[in-house]
Design a protein around this motif. Structure first.
Motif, short mmCIF file in Angstrom:
data_model
loop_
_atom_site.label_atom_id
_atom_site.label_comp_id
_atom_site.label_asym_id
_atom_site.label_seq_id
_atom_site.Cartn_x
_atom_site.Cartn_y
_atom_site.Cartn_z
N ALA A 1 38.18 -41.37 38.93
CA ALA A 1 38.82 -42.15 37.86
C ALA A 1 38.72 -41.47 36.50
O ALA A 1 39.19 -42.02 35.50
N GLY A 2 38.06 -40.31 36.45
CA GLY A 2 38.00 -39.56 35.20
C GLY A 2 36.73 -39.69 34.41
O GLY A 2 36.67 -39.28 33.24
N THR A 3 35.68 -40.24 35.00
CA THR A 3 34.39 -40.34 34.31
C THR A 3 33.87 -38.95 33.99
O THR A 3 33.92 -38.04 34.83
N ASP A 4 33.35 -38.78 32.78
CA ASP A 4 32.96 -37.45 32.30
C ASP A 4 31.49 -37.12 32.51
O ASP A 4 31.11 -35.94 32.51
N ALA A 5 30.62 -38.12 32.65
CA ALA A 5 29.20 -37.88 32.90
C ALA A 5 28.59 -39.14 33.50
O ALA A 5 29.04 -40.25 33.21
N ILE A 6 27.58 -38.95 34.35
CA ILE A 6 26.98 -40.08 35.07
C ILE A 6 25.46 -40.00 34.98
O ILE A 6 24.87 -38.93 35.10
N MET A 7 24.83 -41.18 34.79
CA MET A 7 23.38 -41.32 34.91
C MET A 7 23.13 -42.33 36.02
O MET A 7 23.77 -43.38 36.07
N ILE A 8 22.21 -42.01 36.94
CA ILE A 8 22.03 -42.86 38.13
C ILE A 8 20.56 -43.01 38.48
O ILE A 8 19.76 -42.08 38.33
N SER A 9 20.20 -44.20 38.96
CA SER A 9 18.90 -44.45 39.58
C SER A 9 19.11 -44.38 41.09
O SER A 9 19.76 -45.25 41.68
N SER A 10 18.59 -43.35 41.71
CA SER A 10 18.88 -43.11 43.12
C SER A 10 18.13 -44.05 44.05
O SER A 10 16.92 -44.22 43.95
#
Length: 317
Positions: free
Chosen positions: A82-91
């Motif tokens: 969808a075009g998201t430029d950066a992601i932060m995630i709790s795995s």
């Protein structure tokens, strides 16, 4: 007249195109959590604060449909598409998500929070030192049980780094202090199972004199089970995080203490960190790629002040 109308239409179309171009220029940042839990409301409030300071970005806070690695990874794929430029995630499951994380990291900057995936190509981890938080919990248990005891632990994902590290830190702190962590029961973020785990221990393990809730929702389930069994105050409990039930239990003396993190800062600092990175500023990433936000011990002495600060953060005050 006809030509004037045509010019007006062209001008209007031009304005719409320019407006659309401006809208599309906003870069998109996403914060992806590991499960649906009230714990994440603070992180969401932090993201909201960051949004007010980042008008040229569109910030998203996303929950997977369920707390599984497969659904988390599918959500990240959708975000990138969808075009998201950066992601932060709790795995939810770092060890079994390496390939998926590396696939995402090859397309957009990827950061972790809360539960790290250090074997992946993520750029940095921003969150607690879960080992040190576990040590703090163990130290509080030692204070509460100077004559020792037998403890049972409860957690969501037994294999997640945050769980493994908290448990290891707790064991480190109680070693040689007469306190034994007999076992840790996992529930895979199934709240019904989380409660059943405690009920089962109360029936099958009468030797247990202390309990540790390693995830935010575990202490409230411990409280419910102890209350139903008429054992509040008879079993010593050290908790993690700042669920209202947990804070109430600390205030009334039913729990010895709770170890709190700063998820508000994860959301706020995480969004600012990713925005800076996209703008070419990589100075926020240390050499070891670990950005540690300290944890704190909350007990009867400071629970009221902490609760007031918590309320202000959630309400945006």
């Amino acid at each position: 007249m006809k030509s004037l109308v045509s010019i007006a239409v062209l001008v209007a179309a031009g304005v719409m195109l320019v407006g659309g171009a401006v809208a599309q220029e906003k870069k998109q940042l996403a914060f992806v959590v590991n499960a649906s839990s009230d714990f994440w409301k603070l992180a969401e409030a932090g993201v909201k604060k960051a949004q007010a300071e980042l008008p040229n970005y569109e910030l998203q806070f996303r929950y997977p449909a369920q707390g599984t690695a497969a659904l988390q990874n599918a959500l990240m794929d959708d975000l990138v598409a969808a075009g998201t430029d950066a992601i932060m995630i709790s795995s939810a499951d770092p060890k079994n998500s390496i390939d998926a994380f590396n696939r995402i990291a090859a397309q957009v900057p990827l950061f972790t929070t809360d539960s790290d995936a250090p074997a992946s190509n993520r750029l940095a981890y921003l969150g607690s030192s879960n080992t040190l938080a576990g040590v703090q919990a163990g130290e509080e248990m030692v204070k509460a049980l100077p004559n020792g005891g037998k403890c049972m632990g409860f957690v969501g994902f037994l294999g997640a780094d945050n769980a493994v590290e908290r448990i290891a830190g707790f064991r480190q702190a109680i070693e040689g202090k007469g306190i034994e962590l007999v076992d840790v029961r996992g529930d895979d973020v199934d709240f019904t199972k989380a409660r059943t785990n405690v009920d089962d221990v109360l029936v099958a393990n009468p030797e247990i004199t202390c309990m540790v809730g390693f995830y935010s929702y575990n202490p409230p389930k411990i409280y419910e089970a102890l209350q139903a069994a008429g054992k509040l105050g008879q079993i010593t409990v050290v908790a993690f995080d700042e669920d209202p039930v947990t804070l109430g239990a600390v205030k009334e003396g039913s729990f010895a203490a709770t170890i709190v993190q700063q998820p508000f800062e994860w959301g706020y600092q995480g969004m600012k960190l990713m925005a800076a990175y996209l703008e070419g500023d990589k100075s926020g990433i240390p050499e070891d790629k670990l950005i540690i936000v300290p944890t704190a011990v909350i007990n009867k002495d400071n629970v009221d002040a902490f609760s007031a600060d918590l309320k202000a953060k959630i309400s945006g005050g």
